[in-house]
Design an enzyme around this catalytic site. Structure first.
Site, mmCIF file in Angstrom:
data_model
loop_
_atom_site.group_PDB
_atom_site.id
_atom_site.type_symbol
_atom_site.label_atom_id
_atom_site.label_comp_id
_atom_site.label_asym_id
_atom_site.label_seq_id
_atom_site.Cartn_x
_atom_site.Cartn_y
_atom_site.Cartn_z
ATOM 1 N N LYS A 1 4.292 1.286 -14.768
ATOM 2 C CA LYS A 1 3.574 0.043 -15.057
ATOM 3 C C LYS A 1 4.113 -0.591 -16.333
ATOM 4 C CE LYS A 1 -0.264 2.914 -16.707
ATOM 5 N NZ LYS A 1 -1.636 3.334 -16.410
ATOM 6 N N LYS B 1 -0.130 -5.991 -11.233
ATOM 7 C CA LYS B 1 -1.043 -4.928 -11.663
ATOM 8 C C LYS B 1 -2.377 -5.589 -11.975
ATOM 9 C CE LYS B 1 -1.926 -1.040 -14.642
ATOM 10 N NZ LYS B 1 -3.355 -1.251 -14.381
ATOM 11 N N ARG C 1 -9.585 1.188 -8.870
ATOM 12 C CA ARG C 1 -8.977 1.766 -7.678
ATOM 13 C C ARG C 1 -10.027 2.007 -6.605
ATOM 14 N NH1 ARG C 1 -3.900 4.287 -8.865
ATOM 15 N NH2 ARG C 1 -2.767 4.572 -6.913
#
Length: 642
Positions: free
Chosen positions: A497, A324, A329
């Site tokens: 996550k 991660k 994004r």
């Protein structure tokens, strides 16, 4: 469609907080709208004239709106401002001032939805010399032809402040109620007015008492349905009424219809497009909805988990475990000569990242595709990765772009693909999508690479991969279900996550207070809110972590400049603002508190950074804050027991 009809809908929607009632009012309006007005209606009830993915902004400041109200009402700008200050709402001020005007202009005519929509939409494209006067003329033209109540809603729409509680879920449900077969068990026949309405204590249409049960429902003209297959809308009409065998089947059929609308929306990212297809061809027409390269879709999201074991429980074993990254994004669209880059908020940032097109052309084979990736900044000298806050300035930069790209370059880490060479990939399992990426990408470090991944069922291996990710300067790891589709805009458990121990919250600023002394010209204490359903609930104030000089980090002056155009009301030193600016906040503890509407307060909150890549809809949900609160109480209990 007359604009007065839309205003009547606004009033109905604003009169209730109950979702079923809002859905009924909206569905009735959708059914009655003509085909030309329908897509406009769908956008306007959301307070928009452009779809959510379109970055076009109406861009009218409150002061220009004051001048337009002044011109339409025949009062001075100072009188408009006085009424605005008195009411705290410029829309209400417009209504009151127009109400005092004895009659409309002699040549005015009834406003239509199309006229209001076209005038407001035109505002976004007016530029150059004389643009202010032309904008003023377009707004004043609408207000001069409007009734007092219509003026209120025109003002709110122009200022992009219209809120009548229509969420995407409400709009989706209303489209099903309006254009799909009616399902007994979801809707019931009122014994007094004969309307098909939701089963509430009183009829939404006539307000008479209702106490119907599914077992008592009688609908002579209904089609009996005993399985989900019999509810295939290729064989039934949207005008039909269905009588399922039991309530569970009724709910199953309804969810099937909802999924059809949701899937079409996931493809188009525009409920206006979905409504047009339904009006033209009925439910079967939704099958023609396609992804469109160049029109961004909402990205799939992953909720947080506290342990590796919990992650596997959600995604199943084995799972794909990926780094991660501490970046932002990037959704990449390419089709022949067209290339676009969008953020998580669906902002077009192609111009701000000129190097990305070169990376993609060099390292990704294919003529047309949509990729999901994370852009991570790095130091061009040491090649070490940089945290998000150091590169976030590139998202908003409008000048010296080439220079900043050299100083703060990014590496693309690609982890998903939604469309490839004319084929929609979002329904394919993640394992297949990953295999496609591995086949079309030629990676090169510090330009474009595949997200680092391991497929495992072992918790020890996942923990080791987590430590490896942290050692690389990342936030943690993602767990992904290997057989899951890509679900735009949803936190559905297909991926989760797992981050390092220090918890932060993404919260939106909903208010602020003018400072005192040397900070008198700045907003200095900021009210924070989390997300709850369709709205926001306050959870505290923050004033620490904010700098007095811009070069030191997020400053009071920077936040003041961002928030001043968003002010909706002012009372003494306190201002209320539209919830648009999202910040990341750390804290020592979450406490139960009656002071704030969320029921919680943050102890020692500190602002870490602006989250330019987040919209208000991305802020932390109240349910997650409750989970954190309960988990810290559990930990405290363990400490006291030991």
């Amino acid at each position: 469609m007359e604009y007065s009809q839309l205003v009547h809908l606004y009033e109905n929607l604003d009169s209730t907080s109950k979702r079923l009632e809002k859905t009924y009012f909206l569905a009735e309006a959708l059914k009655q709208a003509d085909k030309e007005s329908l897509p406009m209606l769908v956008l306007l009830v959301q307070g928009r004239v452009f779809p959510g993915w379109d970055e076009s902004k109406i861009g009218i400041a409150s002061q220009l709106m004051v001048k337009a109200i002044s011109a339409a009402s025949g009062t001075s700008p100072s009188a408009v401002e006085a009424e605005w200050k008195n009411s705290g709402d410029l829309g209400i001020a417009a209504e009151r001032l127009l109400n005092k005007k004895r009659q409309r202009a002699l040549l005015s005519s009834e406003l239509t939805v199309a006229k209001v929509f076209d005038n407001i939409r035109s505002l976004a494209g007016i530029e150059g010399k004389g643009s202010v006067e032309r904008k003023l003329q377009l707004i004043a033209e609408l207000l001069s032809s409007a009734s007092a109540l219509e003026a209120r809603y025109i003002t709110k729409t122009v200022l992009e402040q219209l809120r009548v509680g229509v969420s995407s879920g409400t709009l989706r449900d209303a489209l099903v109620w309006a254009f799909f077969p009616k399902i007994i068990g979801i809707l019931h026949r009122c014994p007094h007015c004969s309307s098909l309405v939701p089963n509430t204590k009183s009829c939404v249409a006539c307000r008479a008492a209702m106490a119907g049960k599914f077992s008592e429902a009688k609908e002579p003209k209904a089609i009996e349905v005993n399985s989900l297959n019999e509810a295939d809308y290729n064989r039934i009409s949207s005008r039909d009424i269905l009588m399922p065998g039991d309530e569970a089947l009724a709910r199953g059929i309804y969810n099937h219809f909802l999924d059809s609308v949701q899937q079409a929306y996931d493809m188009s990212n525009d409920f206006a497009v979905v409504a047009e297809k339904l009006a033209a061809s009925g439910p079967a027409g939704l099958k023609d909805t396609r992804l469109s390269v160049g029109a961004p879709i909402k990205v799939m999201l992953g909720p947080k988990v506290d342990t590796v074991g919990e992650a596997f429980k959600v995604t199943g074993r084995p799972a794909a475990v990926e780094f991660k990254y501490d970046g932002f994004r990037m959704q990449i669209h390419k089709d022949k000569g067209m290339f676009r880059v969008f953020t998580r908020r669906l902002e077009n940032v192609t111009a701000q990242f000129p190097e990305v097109e070169g990376y993609v052309n060099k390292h990704v084979r294919g003529t047309s595709f949509i990729l999901d990736s994370e852009a991570v900044g790095y130091d061009p000298k040491t090649l070490r990765y940089k945290p998000f806050q150091e590169i976030s300035q590139r998202i908003k930069r409008k000048y010296d772009i080439k220079k900043l790209a050299e100083e703060l370059p990014v590496e693309l880490n690609v982890f998903d693909i939604m469309y490839y060479n004319r084929k929609n990939m979002i329904s394919e399992p993640f394992k297949k999508r990953r295999e496609l990426l591995e086949g079309i990408i030629t990676p090169e470090k510090r330009q474009l690479v595949l997200a680092q991944q391991e497929v495992t069922s072992d918790e020890g291996e996942a923990e080791a991969f987590f430590k490896k990710s942290l050692a690389h300067g990342n936030e943690g790891i993602m767990f992904k279900n290997l057989n899951a589709p890509y679900k735009p805009g949803a936190r559905v458990g297909y991926m989760v996550k797992y981050k390092s121990a220090m918890e932060t919250l993404d919260l939106v600023i909903v208010g602020a207070e003018w400072g005192e002394g040397k900070r008198a010209r700045w907003l200095s204490s900021f009210t924070l809110a989390c997300r709850s359903g369709r709205g926001f609930l306050e959870i505290g104030r923050v004033g620490t972590g904010i700098k007095e000089k811009e070069e030191q980090g997020v400053s009071f002056e920077q936040l003041t400049k961002m928030l001043k155009p968003l002010v909706t009301s002012e009372k003494g030193r306190y201002v209320t603002v539209n919830p648009q600016v999202v910040v990341e906040v750390k804290f020592e503890e979450i406490q139960a508190s009656p002071t704030y509407s969320s029921g919680f307060a943050l102890r020692f909150p500190r602002l870490l950074q602006l989250r330019d890549d987040r919209s208000a809809s991305d802020t932390t949900e109240l349910s997650y804050i409750k989970k954190l609160y309960l988990s810290q109480r559990h930990r405290a209990g363990k400490k006291s027991d030991s």
